[in-house]
Design an enzyme around this catalytic site. Structure first.
Site, PDB file in Angstrom:
ATOM      1  N   GLY A  90     -17.780 -69.053 -44.173  1.00 56.71           N
ATOM      2  CA  GLY A  90     -18.147 -69.300 -45.562  1.00 56.71           C
ATOM      3  C   GLY A  90     -18.063 -70.726 -46.046  1.00 56.71           C
ATOM      4  O   GLY A  90     -18.542 -71.023 -47.149  1.00 56.71           O
ATOM      5  N   GLU A 115     -14.235 -67.947 -38.878  1.00 57.86           N
ATOM      6  CA  GLU A 115     -15.575 -67.606 -38.360  1.00 57.86           C
ATOM      7  C   GLU A 115     -16.665 -68.474 -38.979  1.00 57.86           C
ATOM      8  O   GLU A 115     -17.532 -67.986 -39.706  1.00 57.86           O
ATOM      9  CB  GLU A 115     -15.886 -66.136 -38.679  1.00 57.86           C
ATOM     10  CG  GLU A 115     -14.848 -65.153 -38.204  1.00 57.86           C
ATOM     11  CD  GLU A 115     -15.034 -63.762 -38.811  1.00 57.86           C
ATOM     12  OE1 GLU A 115     -15.835 -63.596 -39.747  1.00 57.86           O
ATOM     13  OE2 GLU A 115     -14.366 -62.842 -38.337  1.00 57.86           O
ATOM     14  N   ARG A 132     -22.429 -71.665 -40.828  1.00 54.85           N
ATOM     15  CA  ARG A 132     -23.175 -72.743 -41.475  1.00 54.85           C
ATOM     16  C   ARG A 132     -22.509 -74.110 -41.319  1.00 54.85           C
ATOM     17  O   ARG A 132     -23.174 -75.111 -41.062  1.00 54.85           O
ATOM     18  CB  ARG A 132     -23.304 -72.399 -42.956  1.00 54.85           C
ATOM     19  CG  ARG A 132     -24.226 -73.290 -43.734  1.00 54.85           C
ATOM     20  CD  ARG A 132     -24.172 -73.002 -45.223  1.00 54.85           C
ATOM     21  NE  ARG A 132     -24.036 -71.626 -45.569  1.00 54.85           N
ATOM     22  CZ  ARG A 132     -25.040 -70.830 -45.954  1.00 54.85           C
ATOM     23  NH1 ARG A 132     -26.250 -71.317 -46.051  1.00 54.85           N
ATOM     24  NH2 ARG A 132     -24.819 -69.579 -46.253  1.00 54.85           N
ATOM     25  N   ARG A 163     -35.349 -69.258 -46.092  1.00 55.41           N
ATOM     26  CA  ARG A 163     -34.311 -69.482 -47.113  1.00 55.41           C
ATOM     27  C   ARG A 163     -34.882 -69.886 -48.484  1.00 55.41           C
ATOM     28  O   ARG A 163     -34.433 -69.375 -49.502  1.00 55.41           O
ATOM     29  CB  ARG A 163     -33.274 -70.505 -46.633  1.00 55.41           C
ATOM     30  CG  ARG A 163     -32.553 -70.069 -45.338  1.00 55.41           C
ATOM     31  CD  ARG A 163     -31.332 -70.916 -45.021  1.00 55.41           C
ATOM     32  NE  ARG A 163     -30.237 -70.623 -45.922  1.00 55.41           N
ATOM     33  CZ  ARG A 163     -29.873 -71.372 -46.922  1.00 55.41           C
ATOM     34  NH1 ARG A 163     -30.518 -72.510 -47.156  1.00 55.41           N
ATOM     35  NH2 ARG A 163     -28.895 -71.008 -47.699  1.00 55.41           N
ATOM     36  N   TYR A 194     -33.809 -67.096 -51.128  1.00 58.06           N
ATOM     37  CA  TYR A 194     -32.673 -67.453 -52.002  1.00 58.06           C
ATOM     38  C   TYR A 194     -33.018 -68.569 -52.975  1.00 58.06           C
ATOM     39  O   TYR A 194     -32.118 -69.079 -53.637  1.00 58.06           O
ATOM     40  CB  TYR A 194     -31.477 -67.954 -51.177  1.00 58.06           C
ATOM     41  CG  TYR A 194     -31.099 -67.136 -49.977  1.00 58.06           C
ATOM     42  CD1 TYR A 194     -30.618 -65.844 -50.109  1.00 58.06           C
ATOM     43  CD2 TYR A 194     -31.193 -67.690 -48.698  1.00 58.06           C
ATOM     44  CE1 TYR A 194     -30.239 -65.108 -48.988  1.00 58.06           C
ATOM     45  CE2 TYR A 194     -30.814 -66.966 -47.577  1.00 58.06           C
ATOM     46  CZ  TYR A 194     -30.343 -65.679 -47.732  1.00 58.06           C
ATOM     47  OH  TYR A 194     -29.970 -64.968 -46.626  1.00 58.06           O
ATOM     48  N   CYS A 218     -49.813 -65.385 -46.145  1.00 56.44           N
ATOM     49  CA  CYS A 218     -50.481 -64.819 -47.323  1.00 56.44           C
ATOM     50  C   CYS A 218     -49.505 -64.168 -48.281  1.00 56.44           C
ATOM     51  O   CYS A 218     -49.452 -62.939 -48.401  1.00 56.44           O
ATOM     52  CB  CYS A 218     -51.532 -63.814 -46.875  1.00 56.44           C
ATOM     53  SG  CYS A 218     -52.816 -64.646 -45.981  1.00 56.44           S
ATOM     54  N   TYR A 275     -29.190 -70.226 -40.204  1.00 52.03           N
ATOM     55  CA  TYR A 275     -30.019 -69.214 -40.862  1.00 52.03           C
ATOM     56  C   TYR A 275     -31.463 -69.689 -41.021  1.00 52.03           C
ATOM     57  O   TYR A 275     -32.127 -69.401 -42.012  1.00 52.03           O
ATOM     58  CB  TYR A 275     -29.406 -68.809 -42.213  1.00 52.03           C
ATOM     59  CG  TYR A 275     -27.941 -68.433 -42.074  1.00 52.03           C
ATOM     60  CD1 TYR A 275     -27.580 -67.278 -41.407  1.00 52.03           C
ATOM     61  CD2 TYR A 275     -26.934 -69.262 -42.574  1.00 52.03           C
ATOM     62  CE1 TYR A 275     -26.241 -66.946 -41.237  1.00 52.03           C
ATOM     63  CE2 TYR A 275     -25.596 -68.929 -42.408  1.00 52.03           C
ATOM     64  CZ  TYR A 275     -25.256 -67.764 -41.744  1.00 52.03           C
ATOM     65  OH  TYR A 275     -23.936 -67.442 -41.571  1.00 52.03           O
TER      66      TYR A 275
END
Ligand code: LLP
Length: 402
Positions: A225, A259, A262, A298, A302, A328, A357
């Site tokens: 995170g 863990e 990113r 992404r 988001y 499209c 990601y």
């Protein structure tokens, strides 16, 4: 300095480029932050699961956080030892659980009471004792994008503290379960320390209350995170992060498992795409490129921001443009209202922070082959996944054509 023009000439576009030296630096920074404590950095494979990238982390001593048996196999293939592999996720199938037990990985992160029951049953059938950890949901608001927030009761992840306690007691009393760890992950792209500290405190209290009833856990898994800078975010320093976690662990002699995904790979990655056309619809300026939402989703999913750089010095005043791909869908864009100079056919754009990601969330939508992936290390480039061809895309359908 990476010579992007050269890489585009050599490998074509769209293209992902990963700077392994940056990944090494990020890994060392985080490892260093936990110095003096027993710690395991288990790279979250989902962030960038290219085999060569995972293999790079294996060489640095990393473990792996996996969310499917496919990822577990990827980790093993890339050289991560089984005793450094974790298997998380809300929906593990029976065959995945059985295979994880057979492969004898470090532990399975269990996310519900029902799952604990399945793991026990499968372990019993296999005459084994399953090492497990329980993912708790501390109900803390991580203050990140709702799609990547995971630590609130409204999210599907983990179990509440009371349920967790019940599960630990039942695991302790089972011949086929060995509770070894506790896990939480409150969200991704976290830029504030307080929610992490708050969650760690709740979890550490739980560990102490379990110890009081003779359930001694070895692994304190704080999830991933850690946020990175896409634009102008202030981010958390690894040292402060480690201190915040350690500060909650007084009296606990446990291995800290972390863990990160990113944090290790995002800013090591670049997505390169070529300009096809410029066009205007009324006053609205569009730059049409050969990369699309199937390569980097992404922005569409988001509304994420990726810094855009134009390769080579382009002259002329900038004006806002949407960078859009050939797919499209109106939602197919890589950037909105981005200030860009006038561009020509063949100009190269670099989208920054695309190492996490990015490729992994890609698809073949619109029968587009996924990009090639290239690594750069010590100034040397190397292809680590070839561009998908039309034949690759249809391979699993062709012989079934009706
Ligand atoms: N551990 C667990 C249990 C996770 O669910 C995740 C990410 C990680 C570790 C790694 O998180 P990181 O350090 O990378 O933040 N596709 C989204 C991100 C989804 C994250 C899912 N879980 C995005 O592009 O922003």
């Amino acid at each position: 300095m990476i010579d992007f023009e050269y890489l585009v000439k050599k490998y074509g576009t769209p293209l992902y480029v990963y700077d392994l030296d940056h990944m090494t630096r990020q890994f060392s920074k985080l490892k260093e932050a936990f110095r003096g404590r027993k710690s395991l950095l288990a790279y979250a494979i989902k962030a960038n699961s290219n085999l060569s990238v995972v293999s790079h982390f294996a060489k640095l001593g990393s473990g792996a956080d996996c969310v499917s048996i496919g990822e577990v196999k990827r980790a093993l293939l890339a050289g991560i030892p089984k005793y450094k592999i974790l298997f998380s996720g809300v929906g593990k199938r029976d065959d995945e659980i059985a295979e994880a037990l057979k492969l004898d990985i470090l532990y399975i992160n269990v996310e519900s009471e029902a799952e604990l029951g399945r793991v026990e049953m499968i372990a019993k059938e296999m005459n084994k004792e399953a090492r497990i950890s329980i993912r708790v949901n501390p109900n803390v608001d991580p203050k990140t994008h709702p799609y990547i927030s995971t630590g609130l009761h409204e999210n599907k992840f983990g179990v509440d503290m009371e349920t967790a306690k019940r599960m630990y007691i039942s695991a302790k009393n089972s011949e086929h379960l060995d509770p070894v760890g506790i896990h939480f992950h409150i969200g991704s792209q976290l830029t504030e320390l307080n929610p992490i500290r708050e969650a760690a405190e709740i979890v550490a209290d739980m560990v102490r209350s379990l110890a009081a009833i003779d359930i001694e856990l070895k692994f304190f898994d704080v999830g991933g995170g850690l946020g990175i800078r896409y634009n102008d975010e202030t981010t958390i320093e690894p040292y402060d992060y480690a201190q915040a976690v350690l500060g909650t662990m007084t009296g606990l002699d446990m291995t800290i498992v972390c863990e990160p995904g990113r944090f290790l790979t995002a800013n090591a990655g670049y997505f390169l795409t070529k300009v096809l056309y410029e066009k205007k619809n009324g006053e609205k300026r569009f730059v049409v490129v050969d990369g699309a939402m199937n390569d980097l989703i992404r922005p569409s999913l988001y509304n994420a921001f990726h810094r855009v750089e134009v390769v080579g010095r382009k002259k002329g005043e900038t004006s806002p443009a949407d960078i859009v791909g050939p797919v499209c869908e109106s939602g197919d864009f890589l950037a909105k209202d981005y200030p860009l100079p006038p561009l020509d056919h063949g100009d190269i754009l670099i989208l920054h922070s695309a190492g996490a990601y990015g490729f992994g969330m890609g698809s073949n939508y619109n029968t587009r082959g996924r990009s090639a992936e290239v690594i750069v290390e010590n100034g040397k480039d190397r292809l680590v996944r070839k561009r998908e061809s039309f034949e690759d895309i249809i391979a699993l359908e062709r012989e079934y054509l009706i």
